[in-house]
Design a protein around this motif. Sequence first.
Motif, PDB file in Angstrom:
ATOM      1  N   PHE A 145       0.818  -1.214   0.000  1.00  0.00           N
ATOM      2  CA  PHE A 145       0.000   0.000   0.000  1.00  0.00           C
ATOM      3  C   PHE A 145       0.854   1.267   0.000  1.00  0.00           C
ATOM      4  O   PHE A 145       0.582   2.184  -0.812  1.00  0.00           O
ATOM      5  CB  PHE A 145      -0.947   0.005   1.197  1.00  0.00           C
ATOM      6  CG  PHE A 145      -1.772   1.268   1.293  1.00  0.00           C
ATOM      7  CD1 PHE A 145      -2.919   1.425   0.522  1.00  0.00           C
ATOM      8  CD2 PHE A 145      -1.389   2.309   2.130  1.00  0.00           C
ATOM      9  CE1 PHE A 145      -3.668   2.589   0.594  1.00  0.00           C
ATOM     10  CE2 PHE A 145      -2.134   3.482   2.205  1.00  0.00           C
ATOM     11  CZ  PHE A 145      -3.272   3.625   1.436  1.00  0.00           C
ATOM     12  N   PRO A 146       1.864   1.403   0.875  1.00  0.00           N
ATOM     13  CA  PRO A 146       2.698   2.617   0.802  1.00  0.00           C
ATOM     14  C   PRO A 146       3.330   2.830  -0.566  1.00  0.00           C
ATOM     15  O   PRO A 146       3.397   3.962  -1.047  1.00  0.00           O
ATOM     16  CB  PRO A 146       3.765   2.367   1.874  1.00  0.00           C
ATOM     17  CG  PRO A 146       3.123   1.448   2.833  1.00  0.00           C
ATOM     18  CD  PRO A 146       2.245   0.559   2.009  1.00  0.00           C
ATOM     19  N   GLY A 157      -3.471  -1.545  18.047  1.00  0.00           N
ATOM     20  CA  GLY A 157      -3.439  -2.913  18.534  1.00  0.00           C
ATOM     21  C   GLY A 157      -2.272  -3.701  17.963  1.00  0.00           C
ATOM     22  O   GLY A 157      -1.867  -3.483  16.821  1.00  0.00           O
ATOM     23  N   SER A 158      -1.735  -4.583  18.781  1.00  0.00           N
ATOM     24  CA  SER A 158      -0.586  -5.382  18.355  1.00  0.00           C
ATOM     25  C   SER A 158      -1.008  -6.458  17.370  1.00  0.00           C
ATOM     26  O   SER A 158      -2.195  -6.720  17.166  1.00  0.00           O
ATOM     27  CB  SER A 158       0.075  -6.023  19.587  1.00  0.00           C
ATOM     28  OG  SER A 158      -0.858  -6.849  20.273  1.00  0.00           O
ATOM     29  N   GLY A 159      -0.019  -7.077  16.774  1.00  0.00           N
ATOM     30  CA  GLY A 159      -0.288  -8.135  15.801  1.00  0.00           C
ATOM     31  C   GLY A 159      -0.041  -7.681  14.378  1.00  0.00           C
ATOM     32  O   GLY A 159       0.320  -6.525  14.113  1.00  0.00           O
ATOM     33  N   ILE A 160      -0.242  -8.596  13.446  1.00  0.00           N
ATOM     34  CA  ILE A 160       0.038  -8.329  12.041  1.00  0.00           C
ATOM     35  C   ILE A 160      -0.860  -7.217  11.502  1.00  0.00           C
ATOM     36  O   ILE A 160      -0.414  -6.356  10.738  1.00  0.00           O
ATOM     37  CB  ILE A 160      -0.121  -9.619  11.214  1.00  0.00           C
ATOM     38  CG1 ILE A 160       0.930 -10.651  11.637  1.00  0.00           C
ATOM     39  CG2 ILE A 160       0.013  -9.327   9.724  1.00  0.00           C
ATOM     40  CD1 ILE A 160       0.820 -11.975  10.920  1.00  0.00           C
ATOM     41  N   ARG A 161      -2.123  -7.218  11.890  1.00  0.00           N
ATOM     42  CA  ARG A 161      -3.038  -6.179  11.418  1.00  0.00           C
ATOM     43  C   ARG A 161      -2.556  -4.791  11.835  1.00  0.00           C
ATOM     44  O   ARG A 161      -2.565  -3.855  11.029  1.00  0.00           O
ATOM     45  CB  ARG A 161      -4.443  -6.432  11.971  1.00  0.00           C
ATOM     46  CG  ARG A 161      -5.450  -5.327  11.664  1.00  0.00           C
ATOM     47  CD  ARG A 161      -6.831  -5.693  12.192  1.00  0.00           C
ATOM     48  NE  ARG A 161      -7.757  -4.568  12.117  1.00  0.00           N
ATOM     49  CZ  ARG A 161      -7.898  -3.665  13.072  1.00  0.00           C
ATOM     50  NH1 ARG A 161      -7.170  -3.768  14.178  1.00  0.00           N
ATOM     51  NH2 ARG A 161      -8.761  -2.676  12.929  1.00  0.00           N
ATOM     52  N   GLY A 162      -2.121  -4.649  13.072  1.00  0.00           N
ATOM     53  CA  GLY A 162      -1.606  -3.369  13.534  1.00  0.00           C
ATOM     54  C   GLY A 162      -0.359  -2.939  12.786  1.00  0.00           C
ATOM     55  O   GLY A 162      -0.161  -1.742  12.516  1.00  0.00           O
ATOM     56  N   TYR A 210       0.381  -3.686   9.605  1.00  0.00           N
ATOM     57  CA  TYR A 210      -0.030  -3.229   8.279  1.00  0.00           C
ATOM     58  C   TYR A 210      -0.598  -1.806   8.342  1.00  0.00           C
ATOM     59  O   TYR A 210      -0.281  -0.961   7.500  1.00  0.00           O
ATOM     60  CB  TYR A 210      -1.067  -4.183   7.688  1.00  0.00           C
ATOM     61  CG  TYR A 210      -0.530  -5.526   7.281  1.00  0.00           C
ATOM     62  CD1 TYR A 210       0.797  -5.682   6.895  1.00  0.00           C
ATOM     63  CD2 TYR A 210      -1.347  -6.657   7.279  1.00  0.00           C
ATOM     64  CE1 TYR A 210       1.287  -6.918   6.524  1.00  0.00           C
ATOM     65  CE2 TYR A 210      -0.857  -7.896   6.892  1.00  0.00           C
ATOM     66  CZ  TYR A 210       0.465  -8.023   6.523  1.00  0.00           C
ATOM     67  OH  TYR A 210       0.962  -9.246   6.151  1.00  0.00           O
ATOM     68  N   ILE A 211      -1.437  -1.542   9.338  1.00  0.00           N
ATOM     69  CA  ILE A 211      -2.037  -0.206   9.461  1.00  0.00           C
ATOM     70  C   ILE A 211      -0.966   0.834   9.741  1.00  0.00           C
ATOM     71  O   ILE A 211      -0.964   1.927   9.154  1.00  0.00           O
ATOM     72  CB  ILE A 211      -3.110  -0.203  10.564  1.00  0.00           C
ATOM     73  CG1 ILE A 211      -4.280  -1.102  10.163  1.00  0.00           C
ATOM     74  CG2 ILE A 211      -3.603   1.213  10.837  1.00  0.00           C
ATOM     75  CD1 ILE A 211      -5.332  -1.257  11.243  1.00  0.00           C
ATOM     76  N   ALA A 212      -0.034   0.520  10.633  1.00  0.00           N
ATOM     77  CA  ALA A 212       1.011   1.477  11.000  1.00  0.00           C
ATOM     78  C   ALA A 212       1.867   1.854   9.802  1.00  0.00           C
ATOM     79  O   ALA A 212       2.164   3.037   9.575  1.00  0.00           O
ATOM     80  CB  ALA A 212       1.873   0.894  12.114  1.00  0.00           C
ATOM     81  N   PHE A 213       2.255   0.878   8.994  1.00  0.00           N
ATOM     82  CA  PHE A 213       3.090   1.189   7.832  1.00  0.00           C
ATOM     83  C   PHE A 213       2.292   1.860   6.728  1.00  0.00           C
ATOM     84  O   PHE A 213       2.847   2.671   5.974  1.00  0.00           O
ATOM     85  CB  PHE A 213       3.766  -0.081   7.329  1.00  0.00           C
ATOM     86  CG  PHE A 213       4.985  -0.447   8.103  1.00  0.00           C
ATOM     87  CD1 PHE A 213       6.193   0.174   7.859  1.00  0.00           C
ATOM     88  CD2 PHE A 213       4.925  -1.391   9.111  1.00  0.00           C
ATOM     89  CE1 PHE A 213       7.326  -0.142   8.579  1.00  0.00           C
ATOM     90  CE2 PHE A 213       6.042  -1.711   9.852  1.00  0.00           C
ATOM     91  CZ  PHE A 213       7.251  -1.092   9.583  1.00  0.00           C
ATOM     92  N   ALA A 214       1.002   1.550   6.626  1.00  0.00           N
ATOM     93  CA  ALA A 214       0.173   2.242   5.638  1.00  0.00           C
ATOM     94  C   ALA A 214       0.094   3.728   5.941  1.00  0.00           C
ATOM     95  O   ALA A 214       0.088   4.570   5.036  1.00  0.00           O
ATOM     96  CB  ALA A 214      -1.227   1.635   5.615  1.00  0.00           C
TER      97      ALA A 214
END
Length: 290
Positions: free
Chosen positions: A104-105, A151-156, A158-162
Amino acid sequence: MSASLDLASGLNELPTHRPTFWRRARRSHALVAGTTIVGLIALAAILAPVISPYPPQQQDLYNILSGFSWKHLLGTDELGRDELSRLVYAARTDLRVGVLAIVFPFCFGTFIGTVAGYYGGLVDTIVMRIVDVVIAFPFYVLVIGLVFVVGSGIRGIYIAFAVADWVVYARTVRSTTLVVRELDYIAAARAGGLSELRILARHVLPNTITQAIVYAMNDIVLVIVAVVTLGYLGLGVQPPTPDWGSMIYDGQDFLTTNWTLATLPGIAVAITGLGLSLIGDGLADVLRPS
């Protein structure tokens, strides 16, 4: 006879063709070495269920914290899990997260940077002010803060880097687009009546996206390091999924007795980062205009 000599001399004066991408790639030692390293690691990650001697969560309670042996080639951790199996499966986890986290980035940042650089004006001003605000924060601090909030985990992750990573792509592509839009062939395309969308897609983007591709290789290294750091802090990939960062964190308590538990995942991170960095350097050389 003279006509033949003139034709021969004319052929000698014709410009030679530049080496193709693949020929230049094969000549790049950095690109070949980096591709080999990353390719072997990726192959091991893909074939993890085949080459791993045990499932990564399987425990051998009779061989806790064992050293190198024929039964467990790299030993076991404090729960009796095979270290080799966990290393290979952790490579699958971290490489997958590292690659997917930049998709996404890369796409969004390249699109925004191209549009801002080509049209300029108010669009460019707004985009660059947003970029300046995001870049003002230290990258890893911003990523850790965002993961802590969402929130921690893979989903968090992905959101942080997006949210945090697209700005570098946007700024890189924008600076290149500012140069490309002033070139003669862009003016000729406008004079020829081509639409703005076609000019962007066919003439601007192919000449600006190479910088984003080169940066993406180095960006994967940053993402993997961030994932490992988050895993070390307990904010990354959550147990029981194996991850190099959590393996380093779990193994630090046994450095004096079983130093390999924390050292081997660290070596894996370093080798992967070296391979990706070599690919980035090699691509920069190959894609550089000759």
